[in-house]
Design an enzyme around this catalytic site. Sequence first.
Site, PDB file in Angstrom:
ATOM      1  N   HIS A   1       0.804  -1.221   0.000  1.00  0.00           N
ATOM      2  CA  HIS A   1       0.000   0.000   0.000  1.00  0.00           C
ATOM      3  C   HIS A   1       0.836   1.269   0.000  1.00  0.00           C
ATOM      4  O   HIS A   1       0.309   2.353  -0.265  1.00  0.00           O
ATOM      5  CB  HIS A   1      -0.912   0.018   1.236  1.00  0.00           C
ATOM      6  CG  HIS A   1      -1.653  -1.256   1.436  1.00  0.00           C
ATOM      7  ND1 HIS A   1      -1.204  -2.262   2.281  1.00  0.00           N
ATOM      8  CD2 HIS A   1      -2.793  -1.726   0.884  1.00  0.00           C
ATOM      9  CE1 HIS A   1      -2.054  -3.273   2.242  1.00  0.00           C
ATOM     10  NE2 HIS A   1      -3.023  -2.979   1.404  1.00  0.00           N
TER      11      HIS A   1
ATOM     12  N   THR B   1      -5.550   4.251  -5.847  1.00  0.00           N
ATOM     13  CA  THR B   1      -5.572   3.343  -6.999  1.00  0.00           C
ATOM     14  C   THR B   1      -6.720   2.343  -6.972  1.00  0.00           C
ATOM     15  O   THR B   1      -6.987   1.693  -7.982  1.00  0.00           O
ATOM     16  CB  THR B   1      -4.249   2.549  -7.088  1.00  0.00           C
ATOM     17  OG1 THR B   1      -4.122   1.712  -5.922  1.00  0.00           O
ATOM     18  CG2 THR B   1      -3.054   3.483  -7.201  1.00  0.00           C
TER      19      THR B   1
ATOM     20  N   GLU C   1      -3.032   3.247   1.897  1.00  0.00           N
ATOM     21  CA  GLU C   1      -2.519   3.873   0.676  1.00  0.00           C
ATOM     22  C   GLU C   1      -2.655   5.389   0.732  1.00  0.00           C
ATOM     23  O   GLU C   1      -1.748   6.130   0.329  1.00  0.00           O
ATOM     24  CB  GLU C   1      -3.245   3.328  -0.555  1.00  0.00           C
ATOM     25  CG  GLU C   1      -2.704   3.918  -1.853  1.00  0.00           C
ATOM     26  CD  GLU C   1      -3.460   3.485  -3.081  1.00  0.00           C
ATOM     27  OE1 GLU C   1      -3.514   4.260  -4.057  1.00  0.00           O
ATOM     28  OE2 GLU C   1      -4.007   2.355  -3.090  1.00  0.00           O
TER      29      GLU C   1
ATOM     30  N   SER D   1     -10.029  -2.322   0.201  1.00  0.00           N
ATOM     31  CA  SER D   1     -10.781  -1.292  -0.513  1.00  0.00           C
ATOM     32  C   SER D   1     -11.280  -1.797  -1.860  1.00  0.00           C
ATOM     33  O   SER D   1     -12.457  -1.627  -2.209  1.00  0.00           O
ATOM     34  CB  SER D   1      -9.894  -0.056  -0.716  1.00  0.00           C
ATOM     35  OG  SER D   1     -10.541   0.904  -1.529  1.00  0.00           O
TER      36      SER D   1
END
EC number: 1.17.7.4
Length: 331
Positions: A92, A183, A144, A242
């Site tokens: 991450h 991302t 992240e 996520s």
Amino acid sequence: MPVCVSPASFPPADKPPLDVLICAPRGFCAGVVRAIDAVEKALALYGPPVYVRHEIVHNKYVVESLRRKGAVFVDELDEIPDTTAPVIFSAHGVPKSVPREAVTRRFFAIDATCPLVTKVHREAEVHHKRSRHVVLVGHAGHPEVVGTMGQLPEGAISLIETIADVARLLPPADQELAYVTQTTLSVDDTAGIVAALKARFPDIVSPHKEDICYATTNRQEAVKRVAPQVDAMIVVGSPNSSNSQRLREVAERAGCPVSRLVLRAEDIDWSLFGDIRRLGLTAGASAPEILVEEIIDAFALRFDVRVETVSTADESVFFPLPRDLREQATV
């Protein structure tokens, strides 16, 4: 002595038919494969322990498997004793303060950040050097996002999560604006937020290339294809993943009546799936294929299963191991 077995432990003699539509692509992406391989290569080269800051990827099955092999997972570097053992940063990404601390403590640090996350870090740094204020589209608290915000000085980057946040955003009046994104976001949600940003700030600078990674996009497109065709969708993945959560949401929005995220077969609520005849199945980018097979086997005990793969893209992306491990591997 005879063994008493409950009739419920046997599959029904006449199982109802079930078509299982498996999404492709699904499961591990190149960044996840690289991160897991980095831990396994470090264990092979140096033996245990190998310390890993944060879960190497967001999947309990993967983390526990590596823990059994000798990986030691920590939340922060101050949990690690003075050591010459490898210390690996997760896929991450991490704030710049983390490698600085590793240097101070003379750790043998190996950065397993996904190269596509590193790309976002570099973009943010370039914008900052060009005196732009950076807007990051992402989820607060996600590792992240913490890592990306930690690439720049305090106040140099603003986080927004929703279209409503765009209206509330108060960037510095004397700076150009640029945006980057996490991302692993929903492609559709992010498009709406970006459209709102551009409407309010017409001169905002966009990424040279989409920040949402190829794997996130491909997996969401496959779910969009399958979800309207099935009675229920299962996404194999961890609750703190996520990209897995976004897949469940995509299935729901695409019209699937039942959309559930499960870690593995034992977590299935069978009361939701008793009357279905078509099941969609996919896996987040950090979920191993063995868990997908486990889910299929669990349904095969209760249904007469016919499996069909629905493919929307071919993936051939490969990321080499972090340099330190590549160099050691060739010695």
